[in-house]
Write an enzyme that holds these catalytic residues in place. Structure first.
Site, PDB file in Angstrom:
ATOM      1  CB  CYS A 123      -0.590  -0.101   0.887  1.00 27.98           C
ATOM      2  SG  CYS A 123      -1.779  -1.460   1.215  1.00 27.98           S
ATOM      3  CB  THR A 124       1.401   4.179  -1.955  1.00 30.05           C
ATOM      4  OG1 THR A 124       2.226   3.392  -1.926  1.00 30.05           O
ATOM      5  CG2 THR A 124       2.556   5.471  -1.491  1.00 30.05           C
ATOM      6  NE  ARG A 173       5.485  -1.100  -2.887  1.00 28.29           N
ATOM      7  CZ  ARG A 173       4.715  -0.672  -1.910  1.00 28.29           C
ATOM      8  NH1 ARG A 173       3.548  -0.216  -1.179  1.00 28.29           N
ATOM      9  NH2 ARG A 173       5.512  -2.031  -0.287  1.00 28.29           N
TER      10      ARG A 173
END
Lengths: 253, 121
Positions: free
Chosen positions: A1-2, A191
């Site tokens: 997730c971000t 990320r």
């Protein structure tokens, strides 16, 4: 997730996330995709939780899942959670629960309870940082006033760190993936750097739903596990969510 | 970048969403917290029963590929429901409502709801 929370020049807060889920849960060789991720996408819904015909909170959720991973109490706070991997993981919490030690909270029930019952950013922050839990997690919390945003890094037992916005120091956004912010991410799953690069390139002057969606659409922030992108503006009581796809070439995580 | 992680230049002009990275919009539903917990998710489950069943079946297939004896599914179906009384009351009741409305075994609905705790290692 971000997940990220950003503040624009006028003090307005934006909170957004990519929800990535399904790693190692069946790779579909034919379609180059994760099976569970594919099956989760049709289950994504936005839910308006109401009491006495009035909105209590809004959420982007999965049908059948009663806990919350993404939500907003309009005008008060926004909340997302990201998975935190640890050897001292949730399976130990489950084992303890089965054995009768039930002092910890289940992650998604805690977030739901906070969205349902907390009445301020500070109350939400206290509950998320102080409640004992069954599993570690990152809570990304945004408020409705300038400077009100933080990433709460949790172990099962305690709060390890609260990383806050600091406009005076030039920290106009916080961005969290699945690694402690004071450590380097796993080199095959970085990320954070591409996400921060795009946020820095966007600049605080230009932050909006559109530019945040651009950041969350950039590979590898967008990847094969990305199920949905949610965008929230607490002051406008606005929540938008979009199902995502990552066409090849695209990293599987 | 032509090799993993295929890092791109920062995208621009992707909003409003369209094109290859956009799979669709997300529908809105209301959940009435004044209703009994057992009843709250009925409408949603009724609309998405097929998709929810497909997801749970896929997870069961994965479990069977790791434990071909089917023992793991047996534990989920027979033993996990014993946890329901220990979960916070309204959530336990909501899960029972979801199981009843979807026709899925309660243990499999519970497993879906505690997936996070299971997968944090």
């Amino acid at each position: 997730c971000t997940s990220l929370v950003a503040e624009d020049k006028s003090g307005k807060l934006y909170h957004a996330r990519n929800l990535d889920f399904g790693l190692f849960l069946g790779w579909d060789v034919k379609n180059n995709s994760w099976m569970v991720t594919e099956l989760l996408r049709p289950l994504v819904v936005n839910v308006n939780f109401q009491r006495n015909n009035k909105t209590v909170f809004l959420s982007t959720s999965f049908v059948g899942y009663v806990g919350m991973l993404t939500g907003m109490k309009p005008g008060v706070f926004t909340l997302t959670m990201n998975e935190r991997f640890s050897i001292d993981g949730g399976y130990l919490g489950i084992l303890e629960w089965i054995l009768g030690k039930r002092s910890g909270a289940w992650m998604s029930f805690l977030t739901r309870s906070v969205l349902e019952n907390a009445t301020s950013y500070d109350e939400a922050k206290t509950l998320l940082s102080k409640t004992k839990m069954l599993a570690p997690a990152y809570f990304i919390l945004g408020g409705n006033k300038s400077g009100e945003a933080c990433v709460i890094t949790r172990s099962r037992e305690s709060c390890l760190d609260i990383w806050e916005l600091d406009i005076k120091q030039g920290r106009w956004y916080v961005l969290e993936t699945n690694y402690d912010h004071w450590k380097e991410p796993l080199f095959i799953d970085n990320r954070r750097a591409p996400g921060m690069k795009c946020m820095n390139k966007t600049t605080q002057e230009n932050i909006s739903f559109a530019t945040i969606y651009d950041v969350l659409s950039t590979k590898p922030v967008l990847n094969k596990l990305t199920t949905y992108t949610a965008l929230m503006a607490v002051s406008d009581a606005k929540l938008e969510a979009y199902l995502r796809d990552c066409p090849d070439p695209c990293i599987p995580w | 970048q032509d090799v993993p992680p295929y890092t791109e230049d920062c995208r621009s002009g992707t909003y409003p969403p369209s094109g290859q990275t956009f799979r669709g919009t997300v529908p809105w539903y209301k959940v009435n917290l004044d209703q009994a917990p057992h009843e709250r998710w009925q409408q949603l489950i009724s609309d998405k029963k097929i998709q929810l069943t497909a997801l749970i079946q896929s997870i069961k297939n994965l479990a069977k590929s790791i434990f071909p004896s089917g023992k793991l599914i047996e534990i989920v179906d027979n033993d996990l429901p014993l946890l329901i009384g220990t979960l916070p009351a309204q959530y336990g009741e909501e899960m029972k409502g979801i199981a009843d409305a979807s026709g899925l075994p309660l243990g499999e609905v519970i497993l879906f709801n505690i997936f996070y705790e299971v997968f944090t290692v």
